[in-house]
Write an enzyme that holds these catalytic residues in place. Structure first.
Site, short mmCIF file in Angstrom:
data_model
loop_
_atom_site.label_atom_id
_atom_site.label_comp_id
_atom_site.label_asym_id
_atom_site.label_seq_id
_atom_site.Cartn_x
_atom_site.Cartn_y
_atom_site.Cartn_z
N ASP A 31 79.14 80.84 38.67
CA ASP A 31 79.12 80.07 39.91
C ASP A 31 79.48 81.00 41.06
O ASP A 31 80.27 81.93 40.88
CB ASP A 31 80.10 78.89 39.84
CG ASP A 31 79.77 77.81 40.85
OD1 ASP A 31 79.28 76.75 40.45
OD2 ASP A 31 80.01 78.04 42.06
N ARG A 50 73.64 60.65 33.36
CA ARG A 50 74.30 59.88 34.41
C ARG A 50 75.73 60.38 34.58
O ARG A 50 76.43 60.57 33.58
CB ARG A 50 74.36 58.40 34.02
CG ARG A 50 73.01 57.74 33.88
CD ARG A 50 73.11 56.52 33.00
NE ARG A 50 73.55 56.90 31.65
CZ ARG A 50 73.83 56.03 30.67
NH1 ARG A 50 73.76 54.73 30.91
NH2 ARG A 50 74.20 56.44 29.48
N LEU A 103 69.26 46.71 35.97
CA LEU A 103 68.94 45.44 36.63
C LEU A 103 70.20 44.83 37.22
O LEU A 103 70.30 43.62 37.33
CB LEU A 103 68.30 44.48 35.63
CG LEU A 103 66.83 44.75 35.28
CD1 LEU A 103 66.33 43.75 34.26
CD2 LEU A 103 65.94 44.70 36.53
N GLY A 155 73.43 45.07 43.56
CA GLY A 155 74.64 45.62 44.17
C GLY A 155 74.40 46.04 45.60
O GLY A 155 73.70 45.36 46.36
N CYS A 188 71.38 61.78 43.10
CA CYS A 188 69.99 61.93 42.64
C CYS A 188 68.99 60.96 43.26
O CYS A 188 68.02 61.40 43.88
CB CYS A 188 69.93 61.78 41.12
SG CYS A 188 70.69 63.14 40.26
N LYS A 202 79.78 55.40 41.91
CA LYS A 202 79.70 54.52 40.75
C LYS A 202 81.00 54.66 39.98
O LYS A 202 81.83 55.50 40.32
CB LYS A 202 78.49 54.86 39.88
CG LYS A 202 78.53 56.27 39.33
CD LYS A 202 77.31 56.59 38.50
CE LYS A 202 77.45 56.04 37.11
NZ LYS A 202 76.47 56.63 36.18
#
Ligand code: UDX
Length: 404
Positions: free
Chosen positions: A30, A141, A235, A238, A245, A305
């Site tokens: 990095d 995710r 589904l 919200g 992303c 999230k």
């Protein structure tokens, strides 16, 4: 095998840690000295469940450095650097710069692009560096990235000679699609655009349900999701999709298609609806709760999230900014994110609720499900994530999810 990973963010760090647990010697590179120093002193720069355990169990098979020359003898090097959008479309400068550095050290190794890039990028990088370039998009995710990397639905590999990439992911036993670079690149965008469309669709159904007495979008989502052609995932209505992303990739796909004289009407409309959604929700809160000036509002959840500390494109933050502009005083609680400017940070959801007359759920953290409904007495509650144990029409608790 000796494997390199360039870019130690949410994708690269998880990739490096998982591969080091599966018979590989991995060197993570990095450009940020701060990040590498943190990792070398056993501090995680991000919150991601299971990541710490995997880094620990990898032991000496996983090393971190800022020096590209440490990639010497790597058979394959993953590129996991950001691909933000700029006014002209996707900004590939980090991918190009990292690939060029790799080509100076290990020109004969396989360069594996994991970063999300528009079709044609792998070919372009191959021409620039002379390297064998494989496309290997990720579908993980945040919040379950380690699990997703170890148990993927599929592995997508694009390129002419993708042997290293095929080999390193064999342990997953996942169906593997071997194809062209361009197909692999497009599969990633099409997946994210489709999922963003699914979320937008159910948000629009939620808008409709809220106008119909007796209708509940959660039941409608359950009812359609059991049809295997539709599927029950993604589904959940919200605040609209956020994160690093979906917002970025839908815009990049749209402008890429425009550059090819193709109009993606559906994606275009998804982007517009999603970017307007927060304002629509705030307008609705005002219709039901009245003027927000000087009102104390409790916002539960800050991250984009649950199970992550990532605030990039967080819908909660967009909501807070919108409410603040209208004069509201924001009190917030998040289980992981403990600092954000311009708001009063609370130590628990209870404390946050008690200080406010309006309560909004903005992130789907599991612990919010068990908040005692008694706390909502005499409050106006906007359960935008539909996770509280109050019924939509329960007027004794305030406004419920907010029927118009
Ligand atoms: C996404 C993709 O799922 C993953 O495959 C890709 O590699 C990276 O982007 P991520 O952004 O980490 O992953 O989170 P995800 O769980 O997909 O959620 C994205 C956004 O959509 C969040 O804001 C989430 O709250 C929202 N969402 C998701 C909904 O509003 N409803 C849903 O049903 C699902």
């Amino acid at each position: 095998m000796k494997i390199g990973v360039v870019g130690l963010g949410y994708v690269g760090l998880v990739t490096a840690a998982v591969l080091a647990n599966h018979d590989n010697e991995v060197i993570g590179i990095d450009v940020s000295t701060e990040r590498v120093n943190k990792l070398n002193s056993n501090n995680l720069p991000i919150f991601e469940p299971e990541l710490g355990n995997r880094i620990e169990s990898a032991g000496s098979r996983l090393k971190f450095s800022t020096d590209y020359s440490d990639l010497a003898e790597c058979s394959g090097v993953f590129i996991c650097v950001p691909t933000p959008n700029n006014e002209a479309g996707i900004d590939l400068s980090f991918v190009v710069a990292a690939s060029k550095e790799v080509s100076k050290v290990v020109p004969k190794s396989e360069l594996i692009i994991k970063s999300t890039v528009t079709p044609g990028t792998a070919r372009h990088i191959s021409n620039l560096t002379g390297m064998n370039v494989t496309s290997n998009p990720e579908f993980t995710r945040e919040g379950s990235a380690v699990y997703d990397t170890e148990h993927p639905d599929r592995i997508v590999v694009g390129g002419n000679d993708p042997q290293v990439c095929k080999d390193v992911w064999k342990f997953t036993n996942a169906p593997t699609i071997i194809t062209t670079n361009e197909n692999a690149e497009l599969i990633k965008y099409a997946s994210n655009a489709f999922l963003a469309t699914k979320i937008t669709f159910i948000n629009q159904m939620a808008d409709l349900c809220e106008k119909i007495p007796g209708a509940d979008v959660k039941i409608v989502a359950h009812g359609i999701g059991l049809d295997h052609r539709i599927g029950k995932e993604f589904l959940k209505p919200g605040l609209g999709y956020g994160g690093s992303c979906f917002p970025k990739d839908t815009i990049a796909l749209n402008s890429y298609a425009n550059s090819k004289d193709v109009k993606l009407d559906i994606i275009d409309s998804v982007i517009r609806y999603n970017s307007d959604r927060i304002n629509q929700l705030v307008e609705k809160i005002i219709r039901l709760a009245g003027d927000l000036n000087d009102r104390n509002i409790c916002v539960l959840g800050l991250s984009f999230k649950d199970n992550t500390d990532d605030l990039r494109e967080s819908r909660s933050i967009a909501l807070i900014e919108n409410l603040s502009k209208r004069g509201a005083k924001i009190f917030a609680y998040d289980p992981i994110v403990k600092q954000y400017p311009g708001i009063v940070q609370c130590n628990s959801s209870e404390e946050c609720i008690m200080k406010c007359s309006i309560v909004i759920t903005a992130t789907e953290w599991e612990e919010f499900r068990s908040i005692d409904p008694v706390l909502f007495k005499d409050k106006m509650v906007f359960d935008l994530r539909r996770i509280l144990s109050i019924k939509p029409d329960d007027i004794t608790m305030g406004v419920g999810i907010g029927k118009d």
